[in-house]
Design a protein around this motif. Sequence first.
Motif, PDB file in Angstrom:
ATOM      1  N   HIS A  50      -2.378   5.080  -1.284  1.00 35.66           N
ATOM      2  CA  HIS A  50      -1.910   4.325  -2.447  1.00 35.66           C
ATOM      3  C   HIS A  50      -0.426   4.568  -2.750  1.00 35.66           C
ATOM      4  N   HIS A  83       3.464  -2.163  -7.688  1.00 33.57           N
ATOM      5  CA  HIS A  83       2.053  -2.363  -7.374  1.00 33.57           C
ATOM      6  C   HIS A  83       1.793  -3.787  -6.861  1.00 33.57           C
ATOM      7  N   VAL A  96       2.846   2.063  -2.603  1.00 33.30           N
ATOM      8  CA  VAL A  96       3.515   1.831  -3.889  1.00 33.30           C
ATOM      9  C   VAL A  96       4.979   2.270  -3.788  1.00 33.30           C
ATOM     10  N   ASP A 153       3.114   7.170  -7.914  1.00 30.07           N
ATOM     11  CA  ASP A 153       2.400   6.564  -9.043  1.00 30.07           C
ATOM     12  C   ASP A 153       3.039   6.959 -10.381  1.00 30.07           C
TER      13      ASP A 153
HETATM   14 ZN   LIG Z   1      -1.124   3.133  -8.835  1.00 30.30          ZN
END
Ligand SMILES: [Zn+2]
Length: 362
Positions: free
Chosen positions: A274, A258, A278, A173
Amino acid sequence: MSVISGDVAEVSSPRVTVRPSTAPEFPTVFGRELLGELSSFAHRPYLVVTMPDLWPSLEHFFDSNLAGVHMVSSLDLETLTAQVEGLPTFASVIGLGGGQAMDVAKYISWTRRTPLFQTPTAMTTNAPFSHRALLRTGGKAVALGWAVPEGVYVDFDVIRTAPGLLNRSGVCDVLCYHTAHYDWKLAHDMGKEERRWPYDEHLVAEARLRLDSVLANLDEIRAVSDEGIRTLMLAHRWGGTAFHNAGWNARHMDGVDHCYLYCLEYVTGKHFIHGQAVGLGMYVGAELQRNEPDLVLDALRRTGVDIRPEAMGITWDEAATAMRQLAWYVRFADLWYTVADARPVTDELVERIREKLYATFD
Ligand SMILES: [Zn+2]
Protein backbone atom coordinates in the motif's frame (compact mmCIF):
# COMPACT_ATOMS: atom_id res chain seq x y z
CA MET A 1 0.45 25.14 0.11
CA SER A 2 1.38 22.99 3.04
CA VAL A 3 5.06 22.35 2.98
CA ILE A 4 6.83 19.10 3.74
CA SER A 5 10.01 20.74 5.05
CA GLY A 6 8.09 22.42 7.82
CA ASP A 7 10.01 25.64 7.18
CA VAL A 8 7.37 27.63 5.37
CA ALA A 9 3.62 27.27 5.28
CA GLU A 10 1.31 29.16 3.01
CA VAL A 11 -1.86 27.23 3.78
CA SER A 12 -1.47 25.59 7.16
CA SER A 13 -0.32 28.68 8.98
CA PRO A 14 1.49 28.06 12.27
CA ARG A 15 -1.02 30.47 13.80
CA VAL A 16 -3.87 28.04 13.20
CA THR A 17 -4.75 26.37 16.46
CA VAL A 18 -5.23 22.64 16.65
CA ARG A 19 -8.71 21.79 17.85
CA PRO A 20 -8.19 18.48 19.67
CA SER A 21 -10.38 15.58 18.66
CA THR A 22 -13.35 14.97 20.92
CA ALA A 23 -13.33 11.21 20.31
CA PRO A 24 -10.71 8.78 21.60
CA GLU A 25 -7.97 6.86 19.84
CA PHE A 26 -7.60 3.11 20.50
CA PRO A 27 -5.79 1.91 23.65
CA THR A 28 -2.30 1.04 22.45
CA VAL A 29 0.53 -0.69 24.28
CA PHE A 30 4.20 -0.77 23.24
CA GLY A 31 6.49 -3.40 24.69
CA ARG A 32 8.29 -6.71 24.39
CA GLU A 33 7.23 -10.34 24.56
CA LEU A 34 3.60 -9.24 24.30
CA LEU A 35 2.36 -12.08 22.10
CA GLY A 36 2.89 -14.74 24.74
CA GLU A 37 0.62 -12.84 27.14
CA LEU A 38 -2.44 -12.88 24.84
CA SER A 39 -3.52 -16.41 25.79
CA SER A 40 -3.65 -15.26 29.44
CA PHE A 41 -6.22 -12.51 28.92
CA ALA A 42 -8.06 -12.91 25.59
CA HIS A 43 -11.55 -14.29 26.26
CA ARG A 44 -11.60 -18.08 25.85
CA PRO A 45 -11.70 -19.80 23.52
CA TYR A 46 -10.14 -17.30 21.11
CA LEU A 47 -9.91 -17.20 17.32
CA VAL A 48 -6.64 -16.06 15.71
CA VAL A 49 -6.92 -14.25 12.37
CA THR A 50 -3.60 -14.30 10.55
CA MET A 51 -1.73 -15.06 7.32
CA PRO A 52 -0.37 -18.46 6.23
CA ASP A 53 3.23 -17.19 5.99
CA LEU A 54 3.20 -15.80 9.56
CA TRP A 55 1.50 -18.56 11.50
CA PRO A 56 4.27 -21.22 11.59
CA SER A 57 6.65 -18.85 13.40
CA LEU A 58 4.02 -17.43 15.80
CA GLU A 59 1.86 -20.46 16.54
CA HIS A 60 3.87 -21.36 19.68
CA PHE A 61 2.61 -18.21 21.46
CA PHE A 62 -0.91 -19.68 21.70
CA ASP A 63 -2.23 -22.45 23.94
CA SER A 64 -5.02 -25.04 24.05
CA ASN A 65 -7.63 -22.25 24.38
CA LEU A 66 -7.25 -21.63 20.67
CA ALA A 67 -10.67 -22.25 19.10
CA GLY A 68 -9.29 -22.05 15.58
CA VAL A 69 -7.24 -20.08 13.09
CA HIS A 70 -8.69 -18.10 10.20
CA MET A 71 -6.05 -17.79 7.49
CA VAL A 72 -6.87 -14.69 5.46
CA SER A 73 -7.30 -15.68 1.82
CA SER A 74 -9.75 -13.05 0.60
CA LEU A 75 -10.96 -9.53 1.33
CA ASP A 76 -14.03 -10.08 -0.83
CA LEU A 77 -17.12 -9.48 1.27
CA GLU A 78 -19.17 -12.34 -0.16
CA THR A 79 -16.33 -14.84 0.18
CA LEU A 80 -15.57 -13.65 3.68
CA THR A 81 -19.20 -13.85 4.77
CA ALA A 82 -19.32 -17.51 3.70
CA GLN A 83 -16.01 -18.22 5.45
CA VAL A 84 -17.20 -16.65 8.71
CA GLU A 85 -20.31 -18.86 8.69
CA GLY A 86 -18.04 -21.89 8.75
CA LEU A 87 -16.00 -20.75 11.75
CA PRO A 88 -16.28 -22.53 15.12
CA THR A 89 -17.65 -20.90 18.28
CA PHE A 90 -15.25 -18.50 20.00
CA ALA A 91 -15.34 -15.77 22.65
CA SER A 92 -12.79 -13.29 21.28
CA VAL A 93 -10.77 -12.50 18.15
CA ILE A 94 -7.00 -11.92 17.99
CA GLY A 95 -5.80 -10.17 14.84
CA LEU A 96 -2.18 -11.07 14.07
CA GLY A 97 -0.44 -9.70 10.99
CA GLY A 98 -0.47 -6.77 8.57
CA GLY A 99 -3.34 -4.66 7.29
CA GLN A 100 -5.35 -7.52 5.77
CA ALA A 101 -5.30 -9.60 8.97
CA MET A 102 -6.32 -6.49 10.95
CA ASP A 103 -9.23 -5.75 8.59
CA VAL A 104 -10.55 -9.31 8.53
CA ALA A 105 -10.20 -9.57 12.33
CA LYS A 106 -12.32 -6.40 12.64
CA TYR A 107 -14.95 -7.81 10.31
CA ILE A 108 -15.18 -11.14 12.18
CA SER A 109 -15.29 -9.40 15.56
CA TRP A 110 -18.09 -7.17 14.27
CA THR A 111 -20.24 -9.94 12.78
CA ARG A 112 -19.80 -12.26 15.79
CA ARG A 113 -19.97 -9.42 18.36
CA THR A 114 -16.92 -10.58 20.27
CA PRO A 115 -14.08 -8.59 21.88
CA LEU A 116 -11.10 -7.87 19.64
CA PHE A 117 -7.35 -7.74 20.37
CA GLN A 118 -5.06 -6.47 17.61
CA THR A 119 -1.38 -7.40 17.31
CA PRO A 120 0.10 -5.80 14.17
CA THR A 121 3.30 -7.48 12.95
CA ALA A 122 4.32 -4.65 10.59
CA MET A 123 3.83 -0.88 10.26
CA THR A 124 2.34 -0.93 6.75
CA THR A 125 -0.93 0.99 7.29
CA ASN A 126 -3.18 2.41 9.99
CA ALA A 127 -5.57 -0.57 9.75
CA PRO A 128 -5.02 -1.70 13.41
CA PHE A 129 -6.20 1.71 14.59
CA SER A 130 -9.36 2.28 12.52
CA HIS A 131 -13.00 1.39 13.18
CA ARG A 132 -14.06 -0.08 9.86
CA ALA A 133 -12.73 -3.05 7.88
CA LEU A 134 -11.52 -2.17 4.40
CA LEU A 135 -12.91 -4.94 2.20
CA ARG A 136 -13.84 -5.40 -1.48
CA THR A 137 -17.21 -5.98 -3.06
CA GLY A 138 -17.91 -6.15 -6.78
CA GLY A 139 -14.30 -5.11 -7.40
CA LYS A 140 -14.69 -1.91 -5.37
CA ALA A 141 -13.36 -0.98 -1.94
CA VAL A 142 -15.84 -0.77 0.92
CA ALA A 143 -15.12 0.36 4.51
CA LEU A 144 -17.54 -1.64 6.61
CA GLY A 145 -18.30 -2.44 10.24
CA TRP A 146 -17.43 -1.16 13.67
CA ALA A 147 -14.71 -2.63 15.83
CA VAL A 148 -12.93 -0.94 18.71
CA PRO A 149 -10.22 -3.26 20.03
CA GLU A 150 -9.74 -3.79 23.74
CA GLY A 151 -6.10 -3.11 23.00
CA VAL A 152 -3.57 -2.80 20.17
CA TYR A 153 -0.31 -4.52 21.15
CA VAL A 154 2.82 -3.29 19.37
CA ASP A 155 5.76 -5.58 20.13
CA PHE A 156 9.02 -3.91 19.09
CA ASP A 157 10.82 -7.18 18.40
CA VAL A 158 7.93 -8.65 16.39
CA ILE A 159 7.70 -5.51 14.23
CA ARG A 160 11.45 -5.72 13.56
CA THR A 161 11.12 -9.22 12.09
CA ALA A 162 8.91 -7.91 9.24
CA PRO A 163 10.61 -7.17 5.89
CA GLY A 164 12.24 -3.72 6.01
CA LEU A 165 10.34 -2.32 3.05
CA LEU A 166 6.99 -3.34 4.54
CA ASN A 167 7.77 -1.40 7.71
CA ARG A 168 9.31 1.65 6.08
CA SER A 169 6.60 1.95 3.41
CA GLY A 170 4.19 2.78 6.25
CA VAL A 171 5.53 6.37 6.30
CA CYS A 172 3.78 7.06 3.00
CA ASP A 173 0.33 6.79 4.58
CA VAL A 174 1.36 9.76 6.76
CA LEU A 175 3.59 11.70 4.33
CA CYS A 176 0.66 11.81 1.90
CA TYR A 177 -1.07 14.33 4.19
CA HIS A 178 1.20 16.81 2.36
CA THR A 179 -0.47 16.23 -1.02
CA ALA A 180 -3.90 15.67 0.56
CA HIS A 181 -3.84 19.13 2.16
CA TYR A 182 -3.07 20.77 -1.16
CA ASP A 183 -5.97 18.90 -2.80
CA TRP A 184 -8.48 19.79 -0.10
CA LYS A 185 -7.55 23.48 -0.30
CA LEU A 186 -7.63 23.34 -4.09
CA ALA A 187 -11.12 21.82 -4.04
CA HIS A 188 -12.20 24.58 -1.68
CA ASP A 189 -10.72 27.35 -3.85
CA MET A 190 -12.28 25.88 -7.01
CA GLY A 191 -15.72 25.57 -5.40
CA LYS A 192 -15.50 21.78 -5.75
CA GLU A 193 -15.35 20.66 -2.14
CA GLU A 194 -17.92 18.22 -0.82
CA ARG A 195 -20.76 19.86 1.09
CA ARG A 196 -20.23 17.56 4.05
CA TRP A 197 -16.48 18.20 4.16
CA PRO A 198 -15.84 21.95 4.00
CA TYR A 199 -12.14 22.83 4.20
CA ASP A 200 -11.11 22.90 7.89
CA GLU A 201 -7.77 24.52 8.72
CA HIS A 202 -7.88 23.14 12.28
CA LEU A 203 -8.05 19.57 11.00
CA VAL A 204 -5.26 20.27 8.55
CA ALA A 205 -3.12 21.70 11.37
CA GLU A 206 -3.81 18.63 13.51
CA ALA A 207 -2.77 16.28 10.70
CA ARG A 208 0.27 18.48 10.10
CA LEU A 209 1.48 17.79 13.66
CA ARG A 210 1.53 14.05 12.92
CA LEU A 211 3.22 14.58 9.57
CA ASP A 212 5.91 16.70 11.26
CA SER A 213 6.51 14.06 13.95
CA VAL A 214 7.22 11.49 11.23
CA LEU A 215 9.39 13.88 9.20
CA ALA A 216 11.50 14.55 12.28
CA ASN A 217 12.14 10.80 12.75
CA LEU A 218 12.70 9.43 9.24
CA ASP A 219 16.12 8.00 10.13
CA GLU A 220 14.73 6.18 13.18
CA ILE A 221 11.84 4.83 11.12
CA ARG A 222 14.26 3.64 8.45
CA ALA A 223 16.26 1.86 11.15
CA VAL A 224 13.03 0.41 12.65
CA SER A 225 14.33 1.43 16.08
CA ASP A 226 12.07 1.52 19.14
CA GLU A 227 11.79 5.28 18.69
CA GLY A 228 10.99 4.92 14.98
CA ILE A 229 8.31 2.28 15.66
CA ARG A 230 6.74 4.41 18.37
CA THR A 231 6.69 7.53 16.16
CA LEU A 232 5.17 5.89 13.09
CA MET A 233 2.67 3.76 15.01
CA LEU A 234 1.48 6.77 17.05
CA ALA A 235 0.96 8.69 13.78
CA HIS A 236 -1.00 5.68 12.42
CA ARG A 237 -2.93 5.55 15.66
CA TRP A 238 -4.07 9.12 15.14
CA GLY A 239 -4.78 8.59 11.41
CA GLY A 240 -6.72 5.38 12.01
CA THR A 241 -9.41 6.96 14.14
CA ALA A 242 -9.23 10.38 12.42
CA PHE A 243 -11.58 9.21 9.64
CA HIS A 244 -14.30 8.52 12.21
CA ASN A 245 -13.36 11.36 14.52
CA ALA A 246 -13.59 13.96 11.75
CA GLY A 247 -17.12 12.80 10.85
CA TRP A 248 -16.13 10.04 8.38
CA ASN A 249 -13.93 12.51 6.56
CA ALA A 250 -10.46 11.62 5.21
CA ARG A 251 -9.87 14.81 3.23
CA HIS A 252 -7.04 15.82 5.56
CA MET A 253 -5.27 12.48 4.99
CA ASP A 254 -5.87 11.16 1.45
CA GLY A 255 -5.63 12.96 -1.88
CA VAL A 256 -4.26 12.45 -5.38
CA ASP A 257 -1.72 10.07 -3.78
CA HIS A 258 -4.41 7.44 -3.16
CA CYS A 259 -6.19 8.22 -6.45
CA TYR A 260 -3.00 7.19 -8.23
CA LEU A 261 -2.78 3.93 -6.27
CA TYR A 262 -6.35 2.97 -7.26
CA CYS A 263 -5.66 3.95 -10.88
CA LEU A 264 -2.45 1.89 -10.89
CA GLU A 265 -4.36 -1.13 -9.55
CA TYR A 266 -6.98 -0.64 -12.26
CA VAL A 267 -4.47 -0.25 -15.09
CA THR A 268 -2.24 -3.18 -14.09
CA GLY A 269 -4.76 -5.49 -12.41
CA LYS A 270 -2.14 -5.99 -9.71
CA HIS A 271 -1.93 -5.37 -5.97
CA PHE A 272 0.83 -3.46 -4.27
CA ILE A 273 2.42 -2.76 -0.92
CA HIS A 274 0.00 0.00 0.00
CA GLY A 275 2.50 2.61 1.15
CA GLN A 276 4.93 2.03 -1.69
CA ALA A 277 2.32 2.69 -4.39
CA VAL A 278 0.87 5.59 -2.39
CA GLY A 279 4.45 6.91 -2.24
CA LEU A 280 4.72 6.95 -6.03
CA GLY A 281 1.27 8.57 -6.21
CA MET A 282 2.38 11.16 -3.68
CA TYR A 283 5.45 12.06 -5.74
CA VAL A 284 3.47 12.19 -9.02
CA GLY A 285 0.84 14.28 -7.24
CA ALA A 286 3.40 16.69 -5.77
CA GLU A 287 4.88 17.21 -9.26
CA LEU A 288 1.41 17.89 -10.65
CA GLN A 289 0.65 20.23 -7.76
CA ARG A 290 4.10 21.89 -8.03
CA ASN A 291 4.09 21.30 -4.30
CA GLU A 292 7.70 20.64 -3.30
CA PRO A 293 8.15 17.36 -5.21
CA ASP A 294 11.89 17.31 -4.50
CA LEU A 295 11.28 17.33 -0.77
CA VAL A 296 8.77 14.49 -1.13
CA LEU A 297 11.28 12.48 -3.13
CA ASP A 298 14.04 13.21 -0.65
CA ALA A 299 11.90 12.07 2.29
CA LEU A 300 11.24 8.77 0.49
CA ARG A 301 14.93 8.34 -0.34
CA ARG A 302 15.96 9.02 3.26
CA THR A 303 13.44 6.53 4.60
CA GLY A 304 14.52 3.91 2.07
CA VAL A 305 11.18 3.53 0.27
CA ASP A 306 12.13 2.82 -3.35
CA ILE A 307 9.17 3.92 -5.49
CA ARG A 308 10.55 2.95 -8.89
CA PRO A 309 8.00 0.79 -10.74
CA GLU A 310 10.50 -2.08 -10.92
CA ALA A 311 10.73 -2.06 -7.11
CA MET A 312 7.00 -2.82 -6.98
CA GLY A 313 6.99 -5.47 -9.68
CA ILE A 314 5.76 -3.44 -12.67
CA THR A 315 7.37 -1.68 -15.63
CA TRP A 316 7.91 2.03 -16.14
CA ASP A 317 5.39 1.92 -19.03
CA GLU A 318 2.68 0.59 -16.72
CA ALA A 319 3.37 3.31 -14.15
CA ALA A 320 3.40 5.98 -16.87
CA THR A 321 0.13 4.68 -18.33
CA ALA A 322 -1.49 5.12 -14.92
CA MET A 323 -0.20 8.72 -14.84
CA ARG A 324 -1.68 9.45 -18.27
CA GLN A 325 -4.97 7.73 -17.38
CA LEU A 326 -5.29 9.43 -13.99
CA ALA A 327 -7.59 12.28 -15.05
CA TRP A 328 -9.89 9.84 -16.83
CA TYR A 329 -9.80 7.31 -14.02
CA VAL A 330 -10.76 9.70 -11.21
CA ARG A 331 -13.98 10.59 -13.05
CA PHE A 332 -14.62 6.94 -14.00
CA ALA A 333 -14.27 5.93 -10.32
CA ASP A 334 -16.04 9.08 -9.12
CA LEU A 335 -13.26 10.00 -6.69
CA TRP A 336 -13.24 13.35 -4.92
CA TYR A 337 -11.82 16.46 -6.60
CA THR A 338 -8.01 16.71 -6.61
CA VAL A 339 -5.26 18.20 -8.74
CA ALA A 340 -5.84 15.24 -11.07
CA ASP A 341 -9.00 17.07 -12.19
CA ALA A 342 -7.36 20.48 -12.33
CA ARG A 343 -4.13 19.90 -14.28
CA PRO A 344 -3.31 17.55 -17.17
CA VAL A 345 -0.45 15.07 -16.91
CA THR A 346 1.65 16.14 -19.89
CA ASP A 347 4.38 14.16 -21.69
CA GLU A 348 6.89 16.65 -20.32
CA LEU A 349 5.77 15.94 -16.76
CA VAL A 350 5.93 12.17 -17.23
CA GLU A 351 9.45 12.52 -18.60
CA ARG A 352 10.55 14.73 -15.70
CA ILE A 353 9.15 12.22 -13.20
CA ARG A 354 10.99 9.39 -14.94
CA GLU A 355 14.33 11.24 -14.93
CA LYS A 356 14.13 12.30 -11.29
CA LEU A 357 12.86 8.93 -10.09
CA TYR A 358 15.72 6.96 -11.64
CA ALA A 359 18.30 9.56 -10.64
CA THR A 360 17.15 9.36 -7.00
CA PHE A 361 16.88 5.59 -6.63
CA ASP A 362 19.83 4.27 -8.54
ZN1 LIG B 1 -3.71 4.67 2.70
